[in-house]
Design a protein around this motif. Structure first.
Motif, short mmCIF file in Angstrom:
data_model
loop_
_atom_site.label_atom_id
_atom_site.label_comp_id
_atom_site.label_asym_id
_atom_site.label_seq_id
_atom_site.Cartn_x
_atom_site.Cartn_y
_atom_site.Cartn_z
N GLU A 39 -54.04 -3.52 49.24
CA GLU A 39 -54.83 -3.07 47.79
C GLU A 39 -53.81 -3.44 46.64
O GLU A 39 -54.62 -3.58 45.64
N LEU A 40 -52.42 -3.49 47.00
CA LEU A 40 -51.80 -4.00 45.76
C LEU A 40 -52.14 -5.36 45.43
O LEU A 40 -51.86 -5.90 44.09
N TYR A 41 -52.84 -6.09 46.13
CA TYR A 41 -53.40 -7.48 45.99
C TYR A 41 -54.65 -7.37 45.47
O TYR A 41 -55.26 -8.48 45.33
N PHE A 349 -44.00 -3.77 42.49
CA PHE A 349 -44.80 -2.96 43.20
C PHE A 349 -44.59 -2.57 44.57
O PHE A 349 -44.62 -1.23 44.87
N HIS A 350 -43.84 -3.45 45.49
CA HIS A 350 -43.40 -3.10 46.79
C HIS A 350 -42.55 -2.03 46.57
O HIS A 350 -42.57 -1.05 47.67
N LEU A 356 -47.68 3.84 45.00
CA LEU A 356 -48.29 3.03 44.47
C LEU A 356 -49.42 2.45 45.65
O LEU A 356 -48.95 1.67 46.35
N LYS A 357 -50.81 2.79 45.65
CA LYS A 357 -51.63 2.44 46.65
C LYS A 357 -52.46 1.32 46.24
O LYS A 357 -53.50 0.95 47.03
N MET A 358 -52.43 0.96 45.17
CA MET A 358 -53.62 -0.34 44.46
C MET A 358 -53.06 -0.79 43.37
O MET A 358 -52.41 -0.03 42.53
N ALA A 359 -53.25 -2.07 43.03
CA ALA A 359 -53.12 -2.59 41.83
C ALA A 359 -54.10 -3.78 41.64
O ALA A 359 -54.36 -4.39 42.85
N ASN A 360 -54.71 -3.89 40.64
CA ASN A 360 -55.89 -4.89 40.18
C ASN A 360 -55.60 -5.82 39.10
O ASN A 360 -55.53 -5.19 37.85
#
Ligand code: AHR
Length: 512
Positions: A39-41, A349-350, A356-360
């Motif tokens: 979900e980071l992507y 982010f990694h 950190l479980k998501m990034a949009n």
């Protein structure tokens, strides 16, 4: 005091002369096994400009090739990107959105003024069914942003029931509108930017609102909601602290917004920028790391077991709109600079994968740092940012491998610094290792030694995104200037891979 990069560079010249060998050491067997959440992507799609209308959706009667109304070229490009999650319908639009406007026969749907984004009239032809069906077709998780600012508890709770209940009168209404089976909806945001366009609330007031709204968002028939509180922007640590203390026990995640912008009054051109302006944006981008770290530390103090996720559900570059376009539509081009920004962000982010479980990224089509740009003539381009997402796909749900990199940092304008090389690594389900590197310097190539273990007999390949000119972008009707190319600038020496990393490049090396 504003310092120019030219001066800073001169002052650091000896450092450059000595910094010939950069080592990136990859820990291939870390003690703790952590997964980089796919979900980071994630993507973000808002009713804003031509993100939805003209971007994702043209309607079934359009001359532009479409699949039941979804723009075909856009759909296929996104399918290729393996989008894990898509946020909708906003952004600021979400707190003005009444979901009942977007269900039922298309002809009966009200036309509304988009008060947040240029006063554009919209016909609501893209609503709940169209969004959730698209997510199913893309095989991605939907992330719905609910209306706290101008909506009611009842409206939000009925929306959840309409989407996810298997029986009852909301399910009957859904079936009458053409969808018998409930959808699976995992991510649900309770408001957006509650401190601003989402209602101008204080953190204390929002926390109370959150309590009321979240109480009535039920889990129906096997659907399990992941409830997300509307979080802080940038450096507003008090907001995170207040929410964590007040409603930490009632949320699954809290959001954060961070854009690569230095001056909101003049954000600069997306395509026409000086070297100093380039480094200013890189500096602001890199500053997301201490910002994430501090929000994480606040969360750690209340939730040391890291049960609550931090979700950076809006990030990316935000420049002045392209000349001649509607200022409320946030349409900007996307250059090699945006590709560097994307790579640097992912590498950061990694590192926070435990929290950190998501990034949009904002946003998927035609808005801000978009993956895709379309025009009314039926043309579409894939941006440099699209290609970084594509190259970095290999890290989705892969095991995080910590790296240590001894690259020096150099000063950038606005009193910030930039490492000469940024790196990240992961191991995928097949056991292949992927090492991604970014060289953000405009002029200087770097020699990088990647230290791994047991390289013998392994097949190594590489990919690169770069351009002669940092201003390069892909344009309608022209051959692509920026995309993914094969990369051969490496050789294996024992357990090391020696890489010639070109200036302004994003590279991924795969070890099979
Ligand atoms: O992405 C554009 C806007 O930026 C969003 O609508 C809002 O949440 C943020 O301020």
């Amino acid at each position: 005091m504003k310092r120019t990069f030219t001066i800073a560079l001169a002052a650091l010249m000896p450092l450059f002369l000595n910094a010939q060998n950069i080592t990136v050491r990859v820990e291939t067997d870390p003690m703790e096994k952590q997964i980089i959440a796919k979900e980071l992507y994630g993507q973000f799609s808002e009713h804003l400009g031509s993100c939805i209308y003209g971007g994702l959706w043209v309607g079934p009667d359009s001359n532009i090739p479409n699949i039941n109304g979804y723009r075909k070229d856009v759909f296929e490009a996104l399918k290729e990107l393996k989008v894990p999650v898509m946020r909708w319908p906003g952004g600021c639009f979400a707190d003005d959105y009444h979901w009942r406007d977007g269900i039922g026969p298309q002809a009966n749907r009200p036309h509304i003024v988009n008060n947040n984004w240029g006063g554009t009239l919209e016909d609501n032809s893209f609503g709940t069914h169209e969004f959730l069906n698209l997510c199913e077709m893309l095989d991605c998780e939907p992330y719905i942003s609910g209306n706290v600012g101008s909506g009611t508890v009842e409206e939000m709770s009925k929306w959840v029931e309409y989407m996810t209940a298997a029986n009852g009168h909301m399910a009957d209404e859904r079936a009458a509108n053409g969808r018998k089976e409930p959808w699976k909806v995992k991510y649900f945001g309770i408001g957006n930017e509650a401190w601003g366009c989402g209602g101008n609330m204080t953190a204390e007031y929002y926390s109370n609102q959150y309590r009321a709204f979240s109480t009535y968002l039920r889990d129906y028939h096997g659907n399990k909601l992941y409830k997300i509180a509307s979080g802080a922007s940038d450096y507003d640590y008090d907001w995170t602290e207040t929410l964590m203390k007040a409603i930490g026990n009632k949320m699954d995640g809290v959001s954060l917004h961070y854009y690569s912008v230095n001056n909101w009054n003049d954000k600069g051109s997306a395509t026409n920028f000086t070297d100093d302006e380039y480094y200013e944006i890189i500096g602001k981008t890199l500053e997301v790391e201490p910002v994430i770290a501090r929000h994480c530390a606040i969360m750690d103090s209340v939730d040391p077991q890291k049960k609550i996720g931090l979700l950076l559900d809006e990030w990316g570059t935000w420049f002045n709109v392209e000349p001649g376009t509607n200022p409320g539509h946030l349409y900007q081009q996307n250059t090699m600079r945006d590709a560097i920004v994307a790579g640097l962000n992912f590498n950061i982010f990694h590192r926070y994968t435990d929290r950190l479980k998501m990034a949009n990224i904002a946003q998927v089509v035609n808005v801000l740092q978009a993956m895709l740009l379309t025009n009314a003539e039926g043309q579409m381009i894939k941006t440099p940012t699209y290609y970084v997402f594509k190259m970095y796909n290999v890290h989705q749900d892969a095991q995080y491998l910590p790296v240590s990199c001894n690259a020096e940092s150099v000063a950038t304008p606005l009193d910030r610094t930039m490492p000469l090389v940024s790196a990240t690594a992961s191991r995928d389900a097949q056991g292949d290792i992927h090492v991604s590197l970014v060289n953000p310097d405009l002029k200087k190539d770097q020699k990088v030694t990647v230290e791994l273990s047991a390289l013998k007999g392994k097949a190594i390949s590489g990919e690169i995104i770069t351009a002669k000119d940092i201003h390069a972008y892909n344009d309608f009707g022209k051959a692509e200037s920026v995309n993914i190319q094969n990369f051969k600038g490496f050789k294996v020496k024992g357990d090391n891979v020696e890489i010639e990393l070109p200036a302004k490049s994003v590279v991924t090396i795969t070890i099979k």
